[in-house]
Design an enzyme around this catalytic site. Structure first.
Site, PDB file in Angstrom:
ATOM      1  CD1 TRP A 103      -1.987  -2.355   1.652  1.00 13.78           C
ATOM      2  CD2 TRP A 103      -2.970  -1.255  -0.025  1.00 13.78           C
ATOM      3  NE1 TRP A 103      -2.973  -3.164   1.153  1.00 13.78           N
ATOM      4  CE2 TRP A 103      -3.593  -2.515   0.130  1.00 13.78           C
ATOM      5  CE3 TRP A 103      -3.428  -0.391  -1.017  1.00 13.78           C
ATOM      6  CZ2 TRP A 103      -4.648  -2.920  -0.687  1.00 13.78           C
ATOM      7  CZ3 TRP A 103      -4.469  -0.799  -1.824  1.00 13.78           C
ATOM      8  CH2 TRP A 103      -5.072  -2.051  -1.653  1.00 13.78           C
ATOM      9  CG  ASP A 172      -3.147   4.158   4.061  1.00 14.78           C
ATOM     10  OD1 ASP A 172      -4.119   3.953   4.806  1.00 14.78           O
ATOM     11  OD2 ASP A 172      -2.985   3.591   2.966  1.00 14.78           O
ATOM     12  CE  LYS A 196      -8.055  -3.023   4.756  1.00 21.58           C
ATOM     13  NZ  LYS A 196      -7.828  -4.182   3.883  1.00 21.58           N
TER      14      LYS A 196
END
Length: 361
Positions: A103, A172, A196
């Site tokens: 990511w 992030d 999540k």
């Protein structure tokens, strides 16, 4: 796939398991939200019941994370992936990036399409098994420093965050937001896709320093400008009302658990239990992350060969342990144990891993 099992333990990395009480509340209120006689999916986002809901969600989030008055909380759309572009468009095209995995690398690649970011550090040479080390001043000539707090694919996590960088720190936190306490003042911006730890997919939470948001140039597209959403209270256009509703339910559940202090302790217990089994059987379970970087949200490991991994995953699913296959880009196994995963689910996985090892695999 196994369709029914009592109980089923959901280890998918995202969308992920949600707290049962949050789902039960949604079930009870589905046809009659806030005594309106309508579903939250049906009423206007300008109606008082919905506006009260969104205000409650923001208040709960601020309280849980101890967000200071210097920072604004936004509920946006487009997922965390849209933030990869919004950040350089608002803060400058010369960001510094720490490449710690799947990511983080995607965020860096997106920034390269828009400007000239600097790769401050990377752990690619060791297959992203740790969080890269770098001098605090490595990004001093950058507009900001970007990192990914938890890598779901590789199962690594920042245990402590860089400090004294001299530039705004952007993170992030999609896969570990609200899993532990942190000092929000240390960050210029935090962003997280909800799917999540916060709720279902569809809403992205952004926590941004209001002074930093003022940096956006006038040429920034309206919908990609943080100031647009600050001034409109996250209601410049129609917000994802159902996703915000579920976010509120999850945040209320977290408060009932005792807030982040209690959740952080429980998350530590859960991850420790799985890592203990991995360490006990190193010839069978081969953890990917270095001990110093082990994620408390995503435990990644391999077995000695493909056939053994397939057998492990097949037997696990038959036992009601769902979603343990690793990311398609790397394979292996992965247990995602976000806030909503009960300790009973972790114990079920631990017992299965012990049993699998005991059969002489």
């Amino acid at each position: 796939m196994l369709l029914t099992h009592a109980p089923v333990w959901n280890f998918y990395a995202g969308p992920a398991t949600l707290p049962r009480p949050a789902l039960e509340r949604a079930k009870d209120e589905l046809l009659n939200f806030s005594q309106t006689g309508m579903s939250v999916m049906e009423i206007s986002h300008r109606a008082k019941p919905y506006m009260a809901l969104q205000s409650e969600a923001e208040a709960l989030f601020r309280e849980l994370l101890a967000v200071p008055d210097t920072h604004r909380v936004l509920f946006l759309q487009g997922g965390a992936t849209l933030q990869f572009a919004m950040i350089p468009l608002n803060f400058g095209l010369r960001g510094g990036y720490v490449n710690s995995g799947e990511w983080a690398n995607k965020a860096y690649k997106e920034a390269k399409k828009l400007g000239q970011p600097t790769l401050v550090a990377s752990s690619a040479e060791t297959q992203f098994d740790h969080m890269p080390e770098f001098e605090p001043t490595a990004a001093k000539d950058c507009d900001y420093l970007h990192l990914t707090s938890n890598e779901t694919v590789q199962g690594t996590q920042w245990q402590t965050f860089p400090s004294n960088t001299g530039v705004p720190l952007v993170a992030d936190m999609s896969s570990d937001i609200l899993s532990r306490r942190l000092n929000v003042k240390d960050f210029g911006l935090i962003y997280a896709g909800a799917q999540k730890n916060l709720g279902p997919s569809g809403v992205t939470v952004v926590v941004v320093d209001e002074n930093l948001a003022a940096r956006a140039p006038e040429t920034t597209p309206t919908m990609l400008n943080y100031r647009t959403h600050i001034e409109a209270g996250s209601m410049y256009n129609t917000p994802p009302t159902l996703a915000v509703y579920m976010l509120r339910n999850v945040l209320a559940w977290m408060m009932e658990q005792g807030g982040l202090e209690a959740i952080e302790v429980r998350n530590g217990r859960k991850s420790d239990r799985i890592y203990q089994v991995i360490d006990r059987y190193p010839d069978l379970y081969q953890g990917h992350a270095r001990i110093s970087a082990r994620s408390k949200m995503n435990v990644t490991f391999r077995l000695p060969d493909t056939d053994t991994e397939k057998a492990f995953l097949k037997e696990a699913e038959a036992a009601g342990l769902i979603g343990l296959a690793g990311h398609r880009s790397v394979g292996g196994c992965r247990a995602s144990i976000y806030n909503a995963m009960p300790e009973e689910g972790v114990e079920a996985l631990v017992n299965f891993m012990e049993s699998f090892a005991g059969r002489g695999r």
